[in-house]
Design a protein around this motif. Structure first.
Motif, PDB file in Angstrom:
ATOM      1  N   ASN A 429      27.242 -94.897  90.499  1.00  0.00           N
ATOM      2  CA  ASN A 429      28.232 -94.867  91.581  1.00  0.00           C
ATOM      3  C   ASN A 429      29.458 -95.700  91.191  1.00  0.00           C
ATOM      4  N   ASP A 430      30.653 -95.073  91.230  1.00  0.00           N
ATOM      5  CA  ASP A 430      31.870 -95.793  90.861  1.00  0.00           C
ATOM      6  C   ASP A 430      32.888 -95.846  91.989  1.00  0.00           C
ATOM      7  N   LYS A 431      32.465 -95.478  93.200  1.00  0.00           N
ATOM      8  CA  LYS A 431      33.337 -95.576  94.372  1.00  0.00           C
ATOM      9  C   LYS A 431      32.691 -96.482  95.406  1.00  0.00           C
ATOM     10  N   LEU A 432      33.510 -97.274  96.083  1.00  0.00           N
ATOM     11  CA  LEU A 432      32.974 -98.144  97.131  1.00  0.00           C
ATOM     12  C   LEU A 432      32.351 -97.312  98.246  1.00  0.00           C
ATOM     13  N   ARG A 433      31.225 -97.749  98.728  1.00  0.00           N
ATOM     14  CA  ARG A 433      30.528 -97.084  99.831  1.00  0.00           C
ATOM     15  C   ARG A 433      30.327 -98.070 100.977  1.00  0.00           C
ATOM     16  N   PRO A 458      41.618-102.172 102.069  1.00  0.00           N
ATOM     17  CA  PRO A 458      42.184-100.857 102.420  1.00  0.00           C
ATOM     18  C   PRO A 458      41.407 -99.691 101.811  1.00  0.00           C
ATOM     19  N   ASN A 459      40.585 -99.976 100.806  1.00  0.00           N
ATOM     20  CA  ASN A 459      39.774 -98.919 100.181  1.00  0.00           C
ATOM     21  C   ASN A 459      38.773 -98.327 101.169  1.00  0.00           C
ATOM     22  N   ASP A 464      39.792 -96.521 112.326  1.00  0.00           N
ATOM     23  CA  ASP A 464      38.587 -95.948 112.917  1.00  0.00           C
ATOM     24  C   ASP A 464      37.309 -96.612 112.414  1.00  0.00           C
ATOM     25  N   GLY A 465      37.445 -97.734 111.691  1.00  0.00           N
ATOM     26  CA  GLY A 465      36.280 -98.384 111.119  1.00  0.00           C
ATOM     27  C   GLY A 465      36.152 -98.044 109.646  1.00  0.00           C
ATOM     28  N   LEU A 466      34.945 -98.138 109.128  1.00  0.00           N
ATOM     29  CA  LEU A 466      34.723 -97.959 107.693  1.00  0.00           C
ATOM     30  C   LEU A 466      34.666 -96.491 107.296  1.00  0.00           C
ATOM     31  N   LEU A 467      35.354 -96.165 106.216  1.00  0.00           N
ATOM     32  CA  LEU A 467      35.150 -94.874 105.580  1.00  0.00           C
ATOM     33  C   LEU A 467      33.764 -94.860 104.943  1.00  0.00           C
ATOM     34  N   THR A 468      33.142 -93.714 104.910  1.00  0.00           N
ATOM     35  CA  THR A 468      31.841 -93.612 104.253  1.00  0.00           C
ATOM     36  C   THR A 468      31.975 -93.890 102.760  1.00  0.00           C
ATOM     37  N   GLY A 471      38.340 -93.275  99.399  1.00  0.00           N
ATOM     38  CA  GLY A 471      39.068 -92.068  99.039  1.00  0.00           C
ATOM     39  C   GLY A 471      38.775 -90.878  99.922  1.00  0.00           C
ATOM     40  N   SER A 472      37.738 -90.974 100.780  1.00  0.00           N
ATOM     41  CA  SER A 472      37.417 -89.873 101.694  1.00  0.00           C
ATOM     42  C   SER A 472      38.154 -90.084 103.020  1.00  0.00           C
TER      43      SER A 472
END
Length: 619
Positions: A429-433, A458-459, A464-468, A471-472
């Motif tokens: 996994n190379d994207k923050l989750r 900001p990532n 609206d809270g946390l992105l899953t 980049g999504s």
């Protein structure tokens, strides 16, 4: 809004001319349709505009102006209409029956003029017979009717009351005799019961109110099914069914604190359903038990469901404080722990096909969430097993396994992602989750500083809270709610409160209110019930840091924000006791912490903010 035999989603508003608009989506969870799957609850929408059917002095009502709309577990709308030779006021109250398959509406029309008016209210009845081949029990009968229709002359300030019901019946079921005032009193009593227990008292009225609303949504969505009381997410999709995440993991550990017996019964019932699927081969348990307990769903494979169940059952049993229930739940907890042990990879973390997002986002062959839940379940099992007489050798093994798992998790998942020394959610996994927050909620704080920076960067963080995923555009409230709990739990009260205030204002006072939501764009921000349970647990387990350590004991780690001088949690019903927790700022900047039973302190001490205290309640 929900009751034991009906649920509803109300789409309401005020149009550009000031008139009230309403569309009622009414769900009968036990009127099962074909195919009898997860979504097979009979659902119909009703846009019936009742005021259009009323006439005053021979003419219809005109030019409605809504004065206010009140939400408090019901919807109350106060309006003024123009009528022939004067004005009339109309109050609508919309709510589900607490125990009948009926959605109820009470109308009160008042003469606002200085002269008499003649009001004509029709008796009306509409019946829908559904197609027999589409129902598990054949053709269902849906009845929409106005009761109390009449022609009356109202003197100035006099009122006339009538009611509307939407009811659903199986073949050969007798129609109910409905009394709107009795139904309203029952709904008001339920809401009062929920609001008068587990009361949050802080200097922030929005957080206090959001917590009060979370208790309603979290507790009301329980259905009286063939399989017993089953808590369901709702959202026009998920009824008369349970999930290893929504029920076992999210909401069940909360119910004991609220002391809502129907909630506790539904929690125990759900664990009994999962226990039916224990097997000597240690094949996976279903992700969901559906159709009133008659069928199952496991379409995403093993989502880490046994870890979810072990985590939730152990925490529930401890907080519930009931020896008999604990002993009955132990075999399920023990089986789930052994299942997870058998799923350990060569690297010593737990393998699973997916996570609770069921493949919507990649989760690899082993994910951080499943291992974290298993870790917490091992610790809870140590506490619970000691209470019910499990051998010390077995419990020592659990403790050793937890310690080893923690080391393995850091080795396997720990690492740099997008410039933050935090966790890879899965190998490669190379994207923050957003789920990198999970270790914070189970007492693993080794990487807390960089993890918190990553969560609120900001990532991931949006309005609206946390992105899953970085980049999504997708967000699921559950991860935001877990994150806020975890940030409190690891001692970052200022950061947690800043974002909790922001989130609570958005959800309670924004444009899609008044509850926590599931996700967007999927489901268009449905108010799924268990998410409200997760909001409430930010307070109980995060802000106040309550962690069960026995059937009558817990650790308490209050995190009082610097801008607050106090925070209290009153009428806590866990551990088969009722008690209050009071935290207030002392003159030297420390916290005066008190635990009271019947107003009398059983514990009182001045400690540093964030210090953990062991509390033992009297038997």
């Amino acid at each position: 809004m929900s009751g034991l035999k009906v649920s509803s989603v109300i789409r309401y508003g005020v149009d550009e001319k000031g008139a009230f608009t309403v569309n009622r989506s009414i769900v009968w969870p036990m009127l099962r349709t074909i195919p009898n799957n997860t979504h097979a609850s009979l659902t119909r929408r009703f846009a019936w505009n009742i005021p259009d059917m009323i006439s005053v002095n021979g003419q219809s009502l005109q030019s409605e102006k809504v004065e206010n709309v009140t939400l408090n577990g019901m919807i109350t709308v106060n309006s003024v209409f123009k009528a022939n030779r004067g004005n009339v006021a109309l109050t609508r109250i919309l709510f589900p029956s607490t125990d009948k398959p009926a959605f109820c509406e009470k109308y009160v029309l008042r003469n606002c003029n200085d002269q008499e008016i003649k009001v004509e209210i029709p008796q009306s009845r509409s019946v829908i017979q559904t197609q027999p081949e589409q129902g598990v029990d054949g053709s269902y009968r849906l009845v929409a009717e106005i009761q109390g229709g009449k022609t009356v002359v109202l003197k100035p300030n006099e009122e006339v009351t009538f009611s509307v019901f939407f009811t659903g019946y199986k073949p050969n079921e007798n129609e109910l005799v409905m009394d709107v005032d009795k139904e309203l009193k029952a709904r008001e009593a339920l809401v009062a019961t929920l609001w008068n227990r587990l009361i949050l008292d802080t200097p922030d009225p929005v957080i206090n109110t959001m917590f009060a609303f979370a208790k309603i949504r979290g507790a009301e969505s329980i259905y009286d099914t063939k399989g017993g009381l089953m808590h369901g997410p709702g959202g026009e999709s998920y009824y008369a069914a349970i999930w290893a995440n929504d029920q076992a993991e999210y909401i069940n550990p909360f119910f004991p604190y609220l002391g809502y017996e129907t909630g506790n019964q539904s929690a125990f019932c759900s664990f009994q359903h999962f226990a039916r699927f224990m097997n000597p081969e240690y094949n996976k348990i279903p992700s969901s038990i559906i159709a009133e307990g008659l069928s199952t769903w496991g379409g995403a494979g093993d989502r880490g469901d046994a870890a979810m169940v072990a985590y939730g059952a152990a925490r529930y049993a401890l907080a519930r404080g009931n020896q008999e229930e604990a002993e009955k739940l132990w075999p399920l907890i023990e089986w789930c722990l052994e299942y997870n042990k058998r799923q350990l990879t060569p690297e010593g973390v737990v393998a699973s096909d997916a996570d609770e997002l069921e493949g919507r986002f990649p989760a690899g062959k082993a994910n951080l969430c499943t291992s974290s839940l298993y870790y917490d379940a091992l610790l809870s099992a140590c506490y619970l097993g000691k209470e019910i007489g499990v051998s010390s050798t077995q419990l020592a093994q659990y403790k050793k396994q937890a310690g080893q798992l923690k080391e393995n998790m850091d080795r396997y998942f720990g690492g740099e992602v997008e410039g933050f020394d935090t966790y890879r959610y899965y190998k490669g996994n190379d994207k923050l989750r957003s789920w990198i927050c999970i270790p914070l909620t189970v007492g693993i704080h080794d990487r807390k500083d960089e993890t918190i920076k990553a969560l609120f960067s900001p990532n991931l963080w949006t309005k609206d809270g946390l992105l899953t995923e970085s980049g999504s555009k997708t967000f699921w409230d559950r991860s935001t709610l877990y994150a806020l709990r975890g940030v409190y739990a690891c001692g970052e009260a200022e950061k947690a409160t800043e974002y909790l205030k922001f989130y609570s204002n958005e959800r309670l006072l924004g444009d899609h209110v008044p509850y926590a939501i599931e996700a967007w764009p999927e489901g268009n921000q449905r108010h799924l019930s268990a998410e409200s349970g997760l909001y409430a647990r930010i307070i109980t387990e995060g802000m106040f840091g309550i962690r069960p350590t026995g059937l009558r004991s817990f650790t308490l780690t209050p995190h009082l924000p610097e801008s607050w001088d106090h925070m209290n949690l009153r009428s806590v019903r866990a551990f088969e006791k009722e008690f209050d927790v009071e935290v207030k700022r002392s003159k030297n900047g420390k916290n005066e912490v008190s635990v009271l039973i019947a107003g009398k302190p059983i514990f009182k001490q001045t400690v540093k903010n964030g210090k953990t205290i062991q509390i033992h309640l009297p038997k």
